[in-house]
Write a protein that holds these residues in place. Structure first.
Motif, PDB file in Angstrom:
ATOM      1  N   HIS A  80      41.205  34.099  26.782  1.00  0.00           N
ATOM      2  CA  HIS A  80      42.200  34.633  27.709  1.00  0.00           C
ATOM      3  C   HIS A  80      41.971  36.139  27.896  1.00  0.00           C
ATOM      4  N   VAL A  81      41.729  36.830  26.796  1.00  0.00           N
ATOM      5  CA  VAL A  81      41.467  38.275  26.849  1.00  0.00           C
ATOM      6  C   VAL A  81      40.162  38.554  27.598  1.00  0.00           C
ATOM      7  N   VAL A  82      39.138  37.740  27.387  1.00  0.00           N
ATOM      8  CA  VAL A  82      37.883  37.909  28.110  1.00  0.00           C
ATOM      9  C   VAL A  82      38.124  37.744  29.617  1.00  0.00           C
ATOM     10  N   GLY A  83      38.900  36.752  29.995  1.00  0.00           N
ATOM     11  CA  GLY A  83      39.228  36.553  31.404  1.00  0.00           C
ATOM     12  C   GLY A  83      39.959  37.745  31.995  1.00  0.00           C
ATOM     13  N   SER A 142      36.672  44.396  36.913  1.00  0.00           N
ATOM     14  CA  SER A 142      36.086  44.364  38.256  1.00  0.00           C
ATOM     15  C   SER A 142      37.048  44.940  39.291  1.00  0.00           C
ATOM     16  N   LEU A 143      38.343  44.707  39.101  1.00  0.00           N
ATOM     17  CA  LEU A 143      39.321  45.271  40.037  1.00  0.00           C
ATOM     18  C   LEU A 143      39.353  46.789  39.972  1.00  0.00           C
ATOM     19  N   LEU A 180      34.495  40.648  43.723  1.00  0.00           N
ATOM     20  CA  LEU A 180      35.430  39.547  43.969  1.00  0.00           C
ATOM     21  C   LEU A 180      35.100  38.288  43.164  1.00  0.00           C
ATOM     22  N   PRO A 181      33.853  37.833  43.105  1.00  0.00           N
ATOM     23  CA  PRO A 181      33.568  36.659  42.275  1.00  0.00           C
ATOM     24  C   PRO A 181      33.866  36.899  40.792  1.00  0.00           C
ATOM     25  N   GLY A 204      37.273  35.794  36.275  1.00  0.00           N
ATOM     26  CA  GLY A 204      38.172  36.272  35.228  1.00  0.00           C
ATOM     27  C   GLY A 204      39.549  35.664  35.363  1.00  0.00           C
ATOM     28  N   PHE A 205      40.057  35.619  36.597  1.00  0.00           N
ATOM     29  CA  PHE A 205      41.367  35.005  36.813  1.00  0.00           C
ATOM     30  C   PHE A 205      41.332  33.526  36.448  1.00  0.00           C
ATOM     31  N   GLY A 206      40.276  32.840  36.853  1.00  0.00           N
ATOM     32  CA  GLY A 206      40.169  31.406  36.540  1.00  0.00           C
ATOM     33  C   GLY A 206      40.158  31.148  35.047  1.00  0.00           C
ATOM     34  N   LEU A 207      39.394  31.943  34.308  1.00  0.00           N
ATOM     35  CA  LEU A 207      39.345  31.783  32.855  1.00  0.00           C
ATOM     36  C   LEU A 207      40.700  32.099  32.230  1.00  0.00           C
ATOM     37  N   ALA A 208      41.329  33.180  32.665  1.00  0.00           N
ATOM     38  CA  ALA A 208      42.647  33.538  32.134  1.00  0.00           C
ATOM     39  C   ALA A 208      43.682  32.472  32.492  1.00  0.00           C
ATOM     40  N   ALA A 209      43.619  31.942  33.707  1.00  0.00           N
ATOM     41  CA  ALA A 209      44.583  30.921  34.129  1.00  0.00           C
ATOM     42  C   ALA A 209      44.397  29.620  33.344  1.00  0.00           C
TER      43      ALA A 209
END
Length: 147
Positions: A27-30, A37-38, A62-63, A68-73
């Motif tokens: 989750h932290v990596v995501g 990147s943002l 963006l990718p 990152g969002f996908g992994l965190a989600a």
């Protein structure tokens, strides 16, 4: 009552000796991929690194942001499912999810208005809001365990 029974099927995740800590770590990596990147992209919107063309930087960032969002989600959803009843009763968790939704709406507004091509005051305000929202999401995430 059936919904609660469905969520308890994931309760073992929270008590597993290494799975829950692994999910937290991923989750932290995501979050790091997403926020890192943002920040680089948002700094460019603010005029830093003006030698870097915005469009190619956005195609790179963006990718990474979405990954990152996908992994965190994904990891967040699994952690949530293991303690759903407790999380839904936690005001800080609810605030985190609200802020997450607002951050998503802000990102959608940024892209739908063509801010990438404009890089105007509104775009800078949106990136400032983005950074503030994501930092607030992270802070709430840390505070969930203490509330």
């Amino acid at each position: 009552m059936q919904e609660r029974a469905d969520f308890t099927a994931f309760a073992w995740i929270a008590s597993h000796p290494w799975l829950y800590p692994l999910l937290e770590s991923l989750h932290v990596v995501g979050i790091a991929l997403l926020l890192g990147s943002l920040v680089v992209f948002e700094l460019r919107v603010w005029g830093l690194g003006a030698a870097l063309p915005v469009q190619p930087l956005a195609r790179l960032a963006l990718p990474l942001t979405l990954a990152g969002f996908g992994l965190a989600a994904l990891t967040g959803l699994l952690m949530f499912a293991s303690q759903a009843v407790e999380m839904l009763g936690n005001r800080v968790f609810v605030l985190k999810m609200t802020l997450l939704m607002v951050a998503g709406l802000n990102a959608a507004a940024f892209h739908s208005r063509g801010s990438l091509d404009r890089l105007d005051g509104v775009a800078r305000a949106q990136t400032l809001a983005s950074l503030g929202l994501w930092l607030a999401v992270i802070i709430c995430g840390r505070w969930i365990a203490y509330y």
